[in-house]
Design an enzyme around this catalytic site. Structure first.
Site, PDB file in Angstrom:
ATOM      1  N   GLU A 132      47.636  47.136  34.803  1.00 50.94           N
ATOM      2  CA  GLU A 132      48.643  46.661  35.752  1.00 50.94           C
ATOM      3  C   GLU A 132      48.444  45.196  36.121  1.00 50.94           C
ATOM      4  O   GLU A 132      49.411  44.451  36.284  1.00 50.94           O
ATOM      5  CB  GLU A 132      48.569  47.538  37.013  1.00 50.94           C
ATOM      6  CG  GLU A 132      49.445  47.075  38.151  1.00 50.94           C
ATOM      7  CD  GLU A 132      49.290  47.936  39.406  1.00 50.94           C
ATOM      8  OE1 GLU A 132      48.543  48.932  39.372  1.00 50.94           O
ATOM      9  OE2 GLU A 132      49.909  47.602  40.427  1.00 50.94           O
ATOM     10  N   GLU A 179      50.357  53.686  51.544  1.00 58.84           N
ATOM     11  CA  GLU A 179      51.572  53.106  50.967  1.00 58.84           C
ATOM     12  C   GLU A 179      52.779  54.021  51.141  1.00 58.84           C
ATOM     13  O   GLU A 179      53.535  54.267  50.210  1.00 58.84           O
ATOM     14  CB  GLU A 179      51.346  52.774  49.484  1.00 58.84           C
ATOM     15  CG  GLU A 179      50.207  51.792  49.267  1.00 58.84           C
ATOM     16  CD  GLU A 179      50.065  51.296  47.844  1.00 58.84           C
ATOM     17  OE1 GLU A 179      50.324  52.074  46.917  1.00 58.84           O
ATOM     18  OE2 GLU A 179      49.683  50.122  47.673  1.00 58.84           O
ATOM     19  N   ASP A 199      42.494  46.283  44.725  1.00 58.11           N
ATOM     20  CA  ASP A 199      43.378  47.085  43.879  1.00 58.11           C
ATOM     21  C   ASP A 199      43.298  46.680  42.410  1.00 58.11           C
ATOM     22  O   ASP A 199      44.229  46.060  41.907  1.00 58.11           O
ATOM     23  CB  ASP A 199      44.826  46.946  44.385  1.00 58.11           C
ATOM     24  CG  ASP A 199      45.747  47.974  43.760  1.00 58.11           C
ATOM     25  OD1 ASP A 199      45.253  48.907  43.122  1.00 58.11           O
ATOM     26  OD2 ASP A 199      46.979  47.835  43.911  1.00 58.11           O
TER      27      ASP A 199
END
Ligand code: GCU
Length: 702
Positions: free
Chosen positions: A404, A302, A376
């Site tokens: 998240e 990333e 993820d």
């Protein structure tokens, strides 16, 4: 507890506000008959606490016994009456050696709690080979009182099954927290090293109570400034506050640090000047923090710099850093969370493709840190195929404690069940029974801790920190038992409350799966901040950051074909697992759309067509949240008003948002499937365009 001066006559204790700060270490007064039983079993405290760790054990005991039993037990050095509580090692209390107790081995961090007779007196012994084991044993003993267990004839022995039990803070130096929903970072870098917030010690106590023995202070998306001398002094001050509690400090590493703060022109791991820079940096760190744990590294992932920028492999990069910390006993935790910008391959496959060929090429002090699933931290993922695929590389399991993708702080989702599911997943790597738990040497949890008074943003999110720690210590423990302990310690021992709230917690994560991403769907969250549904999103920087990439819904059906006819991600699993996941008829329905593109008309186990089942699952998720609200309406009054009201308010938010998730997803998928809402189930409240128009420019954590 605060003490009030009433009418000038007496000191009357009243319960202080229950704002959640005390976590599961509340130590509120024990009711009868337990109080009298405990008081007679604990009449004197035999301890000689020379080390900071034994001092921490003593002060925790005194704090706990004072709060729970209202007694102040003075510390003495020998047993002189019945009910002696003997706390120490053979070094701190040499008479313990004569008892020849069998103990977990030195360095194991284990402990024993035993009933015994010493010099004709009844005694309870909390002992270990190492001081930190004694501290862990003390917390265990206090837990027995907090959960109203008997102290008679105790024969307890505990050794952690996993050596490294570590929190990962995704905390930035400006105190923002990536994916944090509990306020600012607790690390106040600006005031460090001079000001040690008392919170650091309470943080250490909470972690030690679970056996957590390491913490990474900084974000994986790292900042080279954290390795500057002034910032290292700050980290050393934090390390000093945590040290008595057996917690060592780690830092994240920015691979380009030699350029960014070192004045070099390259960060190539093969360059002698770069190697030397890291060796000097490691020596500098260990001068300040002798028990420094090591580095956690996100590289070539990333947008982060890494060894591949110089044509080197992940092993080259990791080994270079490992060599720098090896002389001091440090380790490198190298993250396997990588996927390429350029490669068009299924994102779920990329970490395995990258790392599997490197098995056996890492130095001994490198641990590969692998997320629980291949994408993820979704509400549900199959286990990561790297578990079992790297027999010559020590692996750490990385899970997320901060939610998240599970509703941030306001959705009640107990993650004990999620952690348990992955720990028990059978990789078949060495035949049946090769569970993830058996293959790992460490566990890392992405912390949900912040500056909020209640630490975790919501009272129930404390349970996820708690469950993480307890399962890291003992991956075979049951998430339901852990929830039970947590509820008793955090709220009340009232039997009805415990039963109903634990039941609610145990259903909660599946409810989130159902109202967000049922049947193996994944990554339908809004772009960037991940708040709320956006299954229609197909723009942005890269395809594999879009929901449409993951759900692949079309007129015929829905799901990502990862079977042999598709991306063949199933081939990354051991034979029996690959065969099961790859077979449409045998794959568990929980993973159906993760591994297969399935026609809308496909008949499910329930007998319903897939489309109907999907709408049914979404609806069911919302219904469970409504039940959770009702449960809390019934039993919430058994706890203090402050926490009762906050939980109730958050459950209202969760119910509203669960419905939003359901309606938005059903409306969107219906626009593709063109099928009717199954009879008896409500249509979405608004047309699809309504949901598409919602925007949240200031959603937290981004
Ligand atoms: C997720 C998360 C990022 C984080 C990344 C990681 O993608 O959204 O904020 O940096 O995981 O684990 O490195």
């Amino acid at each position: 507890m605060v003490v009030l001066w009433v009418a000038g006559l007496a000191l009357v204790p009243i319960a202080s506000a229950e704002d959640g700060y005390d976590l599961w270490l509340r130590y509120r007064p024990v009711e009868q008959p337990f109080a009298d039983r405990y008081r007679s079993a604990l009449t004197q405290l035999v301890i000689r606490s020379e080390s900071p760790t034994l001092q921490a054990a003593r002060s925790e005991l005194q704090r706990g016994l004072h709060g729970l039993l209202g007694i102040t037990v003075a510390a003495v050095e020998g047993v002189s009456q019945d009910g002696a509580l003997v706390v120490g090692t053979r070094r701190s209390l040499p008479f313990l050696a004569e008892l020849k107790l069998s103990l977990p081995p030195p360095g194991s961090q284990g402990y024993a709690i035993r009933s015994a007779t010493i010099g004709g007196h009844s005694a309870l012994i909390v002992t270990a080979e190492d001081d930190v084991g004694v501290l862990y044993g003390v917390f265990h003993l206090l837990r027995l009182l907090q959960t109203r267990q008997s102290l008679d004839r105790l024969e307890l022995q505990q050794t952690p099954a996993v050596q490294r039990r570590v929190l990962n803070h995704w905390d930035n130096l400006d105190r923002s927290v990536e994916r944090g929903y509990a306020g600012q970072s607790i690390w106040d870098w600006h005031k460090l090293p001079d000001a040690i917030d008392p919170r650091y010690v309470d943080y250490a106590r909470a972690n030690a109570s679970l056996g957590i023995n390491g913490t990474v202070l900084t974000n994986v998306n790292s900042n080279a400034v954290s390795l500057r001398p002034d910032y290292l002094e700050k980290a050393a001050a934090v390390a000093g506050a945590l040290r008595p509690y057996g917690i060592s400090v780690f830092l994240t590493v920015r691979f380009a640090a030699p350029i960014e703060i070192g004045g070099l022109s390259t960060a190539d791991p093969a360059d002698p000047a770069v190697k030397q820079w890291w060796q000097k940096k490691a020596a500098e760190i260990y001068r300040l923090i002798p028990d420094f744990g090591g580095f956690l590294v996100k590289a070539n992932s990333e947008g982060q710099p890494g060894p591949q920028d110089y044509g080197r492999s992940h092993a080259d990069g990791a080994n270079m850093l490992a060599a720098a910390v090896a002389p001091f006993g440090g380790v490198v935790m190298w993250r396997a969370f990588v996927y390429s910008n350029e490669r068009p391959d299924d994102r779920a496959k990329q970490a395995y493709s990258e790392f599997k060929p490197l098995d056996g090429r890492f130095s001994d002090n490198v641990l590969l840190q692998v997320k629980n699933g291949p994408i993820d931290f979704q509400p549900r993922e199959p286990f990561h195929p790297l578990f079992g695929a790297m027999p010559r590389t020590p692996l750490m399991l990385e899970v997320q404690i901060t939610k998240e993708y599970l509703g941030f702080a306001t959705h009640l989702a107990y993650l004990g069940t999620l952690y348990e599911e992955v720990l028990r997943a059978d990789t078949y790597a060495r035949g049946p029974g090769s569970t993830v738990a058996k293959l790992i040497t460490g566990i890392a949890g992405v912390a949900n801790i912040g500056s909020d008074r209640n630490w975790s943003g919501s009272h129930f999110d404390q349970a996820n920190w708690y469950a993480f720690g307890r399962l890291a210590w003992n991956p075979a423990a049951s998430s339901a038992d852990i929830a039970r302990d947590w509820v008793r310690m955090t709220f009340t021992n009232d039997a009805t409350f415990v039963a109903r709230v634990v039941d609610m917690m145990m259903k909660s994560r599946q409810a989130v799966v159902d109202y967000m991403t049922p049947l193996g769907l994944h990554h339908l969250m809004a772009e960037g901040h991940h708040y709320g549904p956006q299954p229609w999103f197909d723009g942005g920087k890269r395809a594999d950051w879009t929901p449409v990439y993951f759900h692949r819904a079309d007129a015929q059906g829905i799901g990502f074909d990862r079977s042999a006819s598709g991306s063949n991600a199933v081939a990354q699993y051991a034979g029996p697992v690959a065969a099961q996941f790859g077979d449409l008829r045998r794959v568990p329905e929980d993973y159906l759309l993760w591994f297969h593109h399935v026609p809308w008309s496909y008949r499910m186990h329930s007998g319903r067509p897939l489309w109907d089942e999907l709408v049914y699952r979404y609806t069911h998720g919302v219904d469970v949240v409504s039940e959770m609200r009702k449960t809390w309406d019934d039993v919430g009054p058994l706890v203090d008003a402050e926490r009762r009201d906050q939980v109730a308010a958050f459950l209202r938010i969760q119910e509203k948002e669960a419905k939003w998730w359901r309606d938005a997803c059903v409306a969107y998928f219906q626009s593709i499937s063109q099928r009717p809402i199954p009879s008896g189930l409500p249509p979405p409240e608004h047309p699809l365009d309504y949901y598409k128009a919602l925007s949240f420019p200031y959603a937290p954590g981004n």
